[in-house]
Design a protein around this motif. Structure first.
Motif, short mmCIF file in Angstrom:
data_model
loop_
_atom_site.label_atom_id
_atom_site.label_comp_id
_atom_site.label_asym_id
_atom_site.label_seq_id
_atom_site.Cartn_x
_atom_site.Cartn_y
_atom_site.Cartn_z
N PRO A 936 0.85 -1.21 0.00
CA PRO A 936 0.00 0.00 0.00
C PRO A 936 0.87 1.25 0.00
CG PRO A 936 -0.87 -1.63 1.53
CD PRO A 936 0.45 -2.16 1.06
N TRP A 953 -5.23 4.30 4.80
CA TRP A 953 -4.21 3.79 3.89
C TRP A 953 -4.52 4.16 2.45
CZ3 TRP A 953 -7.59 0.72 6.65
CH2 TRP A 953 -8.61 0.09 5.92
N SER A 955 -4.17 2.89 -1.70
CA SER A 955 -4.07 1.66 -2.51
C SER A 955 -2.65 1.50 -3.07
CB SER A 955 -5.08 1.70 -3.65
OG SER A 955 -4.83 2.83 -4.47
N PRO A 956 -2.28 0.27 -3.45
CA PRO A 956 -0.91 0.06 -3.98
C PRO A 956 -0.66 0.85 -5.27
CG PRO A 956 -1.93 -2.02 -3.36
CD PRO A 956 -3.01 -0.99 -3.30
N TYR A 966 -7.68 -6.42 1.75
CA TYR A 966 -6.49 -6.03 2.50
C TYR A 966 -6.38 -6.92 3.73
CZ TYR A 966 -6.36 -1.72 -0.29
OH TYR A 966 -6.29 -0.82 -1.31
N SER A 992 -10.82 2.23 2.70
CA SER A 992 -9.55 2.98 2.80
C SER A 992 -9.28 3.42 4.23
CB SER A 992 -9.59 4.20 1.88
OG SER A 992 -10.64 5.08 2.25
N ALA A 1011 -1.82 -5.74 0.74
CA ALA A 1011 -2.95 -5.94 -0.16
C ALA A 1011 -2.86 -7.33 -0.77
CB ALA A 1011 -2.99 -4.87 -1.24
#
Length: 1195
Positions: A936, A953, A955-956, A966, A992, A1011
């Motif tokens: 992430p 957090w 997202s990647p 996750y 998120s 993730a």
């Protein structure tokens, strides 16, 4: 509740500590010194040292020797079982046992029949310490049955059709070697069109008129009985029909579209595909979803047989053979499964213990399927063996605790599955021995003062003795920092002094007794150089002396050695070595250097050095050394067309002898003023015969050479003009390379002036198109080095030659060279482009090669253009960046590395020649599968409260697929940085942020966050955070944690983690295991071994005949198959004996092997020859003899 949990943890830690302590005690087994006398005296259980192979095929005409050798103390006695029951050799007059051995000799040559002794034999070696057993040795006589009578009808075949001539040899033991010959005992030629299959049949992909003959004869060679059987001749008649119809490939073997094959780990995998078709099909092999293993893959029988040596489980998979000709292709997929007979991971090892000690035997094996492990004690299943309270069986391990002498035994571990078995003997030898000292009595040790002294006391005893040292006869025990006591009994005195001299006594004692031994120590004075050599300066031709006076211990004998520059003194009588000095007479400059005096005794060594400098003597008239003066009075005599004699007078040598003369020449006609090297002669010679070329105006000069250097050149000789002649040679480096698609540029290196041999030098340039019935085209050009031929076809080969000529005629006929007219861009693109995606970042691309005629130039290779179209997870396009990979030569596949996961790509392929690239193939679209995501992009922890934290957090950055969720893991950290229980939470991919509740106040937590896609988890990021302290609670009292839905797991105690529950379950499992072992043993006790029935029932069509090694009856050996014992019995499965190849050629990947036979001969039939039986050690079989029959030259 929390304190109870902590108490459980302490109990578990204590139990782990006890286990670690027990294992440490187990490791400390008794070491037996490798002392030959000691080993002869100690009791030892039997050990099998030599035995016959498990599957033992014997010659029915010779005596049967079944090997069984063992060692032990006292020497073991031997007994045998046959088919599971006692074999009383005294009741059979034909069976004897060798003296002091367990080896059986069955006297077949005195009227016995080998078939009567067929069966399963096992040897037992026994003494008072235990019993060791051999493998189950299956004895089977070899068989070579006659061919069954059959009526063979002539084969009428139409030209171009396929044909299979069946051999169908009789079933022998071991299987025969098959080969085809004619009536003249000549090998039938084999090729891509006609070849022999693994089953011995002769396959014709298409028949031709020359295949018509009446003597196709199949022969079967039986190695063990040294017999060759011959099938009746087969007649083939080919009749022609015009025109001959071409046919696309059809597989003759194997049939159908798929088949299966099972092979054992470590064996050789042989897969075969033979196809019919006209033109003759070409076979290609691939492994679906992978590559053929490099360095272990070979192709035989014109690529019809794929051979992979030393196979492993990784070689399992689908192998596809593709047969292709100009009309089409056919394929077959063979699904290969690699199984494994048992093989050792940890074989049990002998264990020597003292009474009361602990130890363990470990037996670990692997295989496919996983082998079953069973234990025997002294050859009896351990479940019914006499009980031993010190022994505990735990699966593949036997644990011994507090052993006694009666615990000595030999244990057998049997690991077996359906493909074979392993049997290993390992003894437990419990010794109760009084101490013994192995160091010789009154051994003398000598050391130099102030150096360490090591006094040995090698010992053995069981239990392990305690060692004590005393000085003197009535001295007290040695203790203190001035002594070091080593575990092997050695006493070390780190700094020995003169007063350390004396007698030292070593005492070894255990509960069975004590023993002592005395050794002597002498401490000597060190050797010293009391007067060392000194630095000297001496004039040349003078005399010099170096002193080296020493002081040493009176009982030591010193030796003195002198060195010069760390090397031996020169072998020169001028160097005189005295007792205390070195004298050098008549000193020269070469004596300059460093001189070293080395004094050696048996205990020490000392040295000292000094430098000698040699200077010039008083001035004397100097000798001048200089280069020689130049020669003079050069004279030419004996002038001929191609030679002349040159003579001269040498100049002054200037005190350095002339070593050689160098002769140079000038060509005043073509290169005036330029001097060339001609030759050189020794300094004692003043005349030389010189070879000349035509049409050159020669002048010569001479240079003298000595050690100082070269003289000035002499004055030139008179000029001499040689007559003209035809050229002697033609231009070199002739080439033909086109610069445009319609021309041919012919180039060469012109002759030098003096090579022309006459005036009017020109060149005759000739060319004609190769492989075309055409006349030479010639043109004469001036003294140039290039000629261009226009109007040529594109890239065709030409024969070219360039001949020199002058006014007097032509040079000799020149050599022809091959050139090519100009290249043009390739015409077509590669076809049948296929992409195989291997993983998310790697793909393999295949294409069909373009016809060479369309390349229109030298094929340099293929270029693969590929580019990313879009990411399947982001659905966003970006600037297309094309990548190019070049594959040299006529390669038709390549790997595409560095791809991005879960993306769409396009590619095309182009052929490349010297002119450039051809057209691109149609774009091929392929997609890479999902991969694991990156971590992430961030993890933030905010809003800490007493019992909650908020996590946010991103997202990647590279999802590499569709995110499925996750994973959040977290655990508390206490003040000593110890980690608490780990809690895991799965979070939907569209979230998120998350609020974690019901946390402990004032507690630090560590978070791990990553993730996931459908492929797996990506890399994680970590973070730490602390909840706020509750000031209203007492410090040090932990609040109990309660369940909190998704956020926090309940802290209730799990019964599966409780120590009492784990112990109870282990006891139940152990009880069930013991009961199962007893049941299996009772069920299978007294099993029989119907070897013949199993042999007939398990005849395996997959088993291939032994391959011929070099085409001769050389030495043969039987390789054994490791087959399993049946559950609870000692009955082995059927076995076959294979013969390893010895003539395989290692070839490059993708290249075929043409395995031709080179045989001729005049007789085939039954033959015999004596062979010598050598004892087989371990599992290796004896070797068969080399027959004396005339068939040796071709079978």
């Amino acid at each position: 509740m929390q304190p109870k949990v902590m108490m459980k943890k302490k109990n578990i830690s204590a139990s782990k500590a006890s286990l670690i302590l027990f294992l440490c005690q187990i490791v400390s087994a008794l070491d037996v010194p490798l002392d030959s006398k000691l080993l002869e005296e100690l009791l030892q259980p039997p050990t099998i040292t030599q035995q016959s192979p498990k599957d033992y095929i014997v010659d029915p005409r010779e005596n049967i020797v079944i090997q069984c050798e063992a060692k032990g103390k006292p020497p073991p006695s031997f007994s045998w079982t046959r088919n599971g029951t006692h074999f009383d050799i005294d009741k059979d007059a034909l069976v004897t046992m060798k003296p002091n051995s367990g080896t059986l000799v069955i006297n077949i040559m005195n009227g016995g029949k080998a078939e009567a002794y067929e069966g399963v034999y096992q040897c037992t070696a026994r003494n008072e310490r235990g019993a060791a057993i051999s493998n189950n040795i299956v004895i089977r006589p070899s068989r070579s049955p006659l061919w069954t009578k059959e009526k063979l009808e002539p084969n009428q075949v139409r030209e171009g059709d396929s044909l299979v001539l069946h051999c169908r040899p009789p079933v022998g033991l071991p299987p025969p070697i098959i080969f085809w010959m004619d009536n003249a005992f000549q090998r039938l030629p084999q090729s891509e069109r006609v070849s022999q299959g693994l089953n011995g049949d002769l396959y014709f992909s298409n028949v031709q008129p020359e295949d018509t003959r009446e003597d196709y004869i199949c022969y079967a060679r039986f190695n063990h009985t040294q017999t060759i059987q011959q099938k009746q001749p087969i007649s083939v008649k080919v009749f022609s029909t015009k025109p001959v119809t071409e046919r696309q490939p059809v597989l003759l073997t194997p049939t159908g579209s798929t088949s299966t094959k099972v092979e054992l780990r470590g064996n050789v995998l042989l897969l075969e595909c033979i196809a019919a078709g006209l033109p003759t099909p070409v076979i290609r092999w691939i492994k679906e979803g992978g590559e053929l293993p490099a360095n272990r893959t070979f192709f035989e029988n014109f690529k019809k047989t794929l051979k992979i040596i030393d196979v492993s489980e990784a070689d399992s998979g689908n192998y596809k053979c593709i047969a292709r000709n100009t009309l089409g292709s056919a394929h077959h997929v063979i699904s290969v499964t690699v199984k494994a007979a048992p093989y050792w991971i940890t074989a049990p090892r002998n264990l020597v213990l003292s009474p009361g000690e602990d130890g363990m035997l470990i037996c670990r094996a692997n295989g496919n399927p996983k082998p079953d492990i069973s234990w025997l004690a002294n050859g009896v299943p351990i479940a019914i063996a006499p009980e031993d309270p010190s022994r505990k069986v735990d699966g593949d391990t036997i644990i011994f605790s507090h052993v006694q002498e009666r615990s000595s035994a030999v244990y057998q571990c049997n690991a077996s599955n359906e493909y074979g078995y392993l049997l290993a003997n390992a003894f437990v030898n419990v010794l109760a021995e009084p101490p013994r000292i192995l160091t010789p009595a009154n051994k003398l040790y000598q050391v130099i003062a102030d150096s360490p002294a090591l006094l040995d006391c090698a010992y053995f005893g069981s239990p392990k003795p305690e060692i004590e040292w005393f000085k003197g006869v009535k001295g007290s025990i040695l203790r203190g920092n001035e002594y070091v006591f080593h575990d092997n009994g050695t006493l070390e005195i780190p700094v020995a002094q003169k007063d350390s001299t004396g007698t030292y006594t070593c005492v070894a004692r255990n509960e069975l007794g004590k023993i002592q031994n005395e050794v002597q120590l002498e401490v000597k004075d060190p050797t010293m150089i009391i007067k060392q050599p000194e630095y000297k300066v001496i004039q040349r031709y003078g005399q010099v002396s170096f002193e080296c006076i020493i002081k040493h211990d009176s009982t030591l004998l010193p030796t003195v050695i002198w060195l010069k520059d760390n090397d031996e003194l020169p072998d020169d009588e001028r160097f005189l070595v005295g007792k205390d000095n070195l004298t050098i007479m008549n000193v020269t400059d070469k004596d300059d250097g460093t001189y070293t005096c080395i004094v050696n005794t048996t205990l020490d060594s000392v040295s000292a050095s000094a430098v000698l400098t040699v200077v010039a003597a008083p001035p004397t008239p100097a000798i001048i050394y200089a280069r020689p003066n130049p020669p003079f009075d050069l004279e030419l005599t004996g002038q001929l067309e191609r030679s002349v004699e040159l003579s001269w007078v040498p100049g002054d040598e200037n005190n350095s002898p002339i070593t050689n003369f160098v002769i140079e020449f000038e060509d005043g006609l073509h290169e005036p003023g330029v001097w060339h090297y001609q030759t050189e002669v020794p300094g004692t010679q003043t005349t030389v015969q010189l070879k000349l070329s035509p049409y050159v105006s020669y002048s010569f000069r001479v240079i003298a050479v000595n050690e100082i250097g070269r003289s000035q050149p002499s004055e030139p000789s008179e000029q001499y003009l040689t007559k003209s002649a035809n050229p002697d040679e033609n231009p070199s480096n002739v080439q033909g390379i086109g610069s445009e698609p319609d021309n041919l540029v012919i180039t060469w290196e012109s002759l030098r002036g003096f090579q022309s041999n006459g005036p009017g030098l020109q060149y005759k340039v000739s060319w004609r198109q190769k492989d075309v019935d055409d006349e030479w085209t010639s043109v004469i050009v001036a003294n140039v080095s290039k000629y261009i031929v226009s109007g040529t076809p594109t890239f065709v080969p030409y024969e070219i030659k360039v001949q020199a000529l002058n006014d007097l005629g032509y040079a000799p006929e020149p050599l022809e060279v091959i050139g090519h007219s100009g290249e043009d861009l390739p015409m077509v693109a590669p076809g049948n482009v296929q992409v195989h995606v291997i993983n998310s970042t790697l793909a393999k691309v295949h294409w069909d090669p373009v016809p060479l005629k369309t390349v229109r130039g030298h094929l340099q290779g293929y270029k693969v253009y590929y580019w990313k179209v879009q990411s399947l997870s982001r659905r966003s396009r970006r600037h297309v960046e094309k990548k190019i990979l070049t594959f040299r030569g006529n390669k038709t596949f390549g790997m595409l590395p560095g791809l991005e996961p879960y993306s769409s790509y396009k590619l095309n392929v182009r052929v490349v020649n010297g002119k450039g690239e051809g057209p691109a193939s149609p774009d091929k679209v392929f997609k890479t599968p999902e991969g694991v995501p990156s971590s992430p992009s961030f993890l933030k922890i905010t809003n800490p409260t007493l019992d909650s934290l908020t996590l946010e957090w991103g997202s990647p950055t590279h999802p590499n697929g569709v995110l499925t969720s996750y994973i959040l893991k977290f655990q508390p950290i206490n003040n000593t940085h110890e980690l608490g229980p780990l809690v895991e939470i799965r979070i939907p991919a569209n979230e998120s942020s998350l609020i974690l509740k019901n946390l402990n106040y004032s507690t630090r937590y560590k978070f791990y966050f990553n993730a996931q896609t459908s492929v797996g988890s990506g890399s994680q990021i970590t973070e730490e955070a602390v909840t706020i302290m509750d000031e209203g609670k007492m410090a040090g009292i932990l609040r109990p944690a309660v369940g909190a839905g998704k956020a926090m797991a309940s802290r209730q105690v799990d019964i599966a983690t409780q120590g009492w529950f784990i112990g109870l379950m282990c006891a139940v499992a152990l009880l069930i295991l013991i009961l199962l072992i007893v049941c299996f043993i009772r069920r299978n006790k007294g099993g029989k071994y119907p070897v013949k029935e199993k042999e007939d029932a398990h005849a395996d069509p997959e088993i291939q005949p032994m391959k011929e090694d070099d085409g001769t009856f050389g030495e043969y050996s039987d390789a054994e198959d490791h087959k399993p014992l049946k559950k609870g019995s000692r009955t082995p499965s059927d076995r076959t004996v294979k013969k390893e190849d010895s003539d395989d050629s290692l070839v490059d990947y993708g290249e075929g092997v043409n395995g031709q036979f080179n045989e001729d001969g005049s007789f085939i039939g039954q033959y015999s020859g004596k062979k010598e039986k050598e004892p087989a050690e371990g599992n290796e079989s004896s070797e068969a003899p080399s027959p004396v029959n005339a068939m040796n030259s071709f079978v």
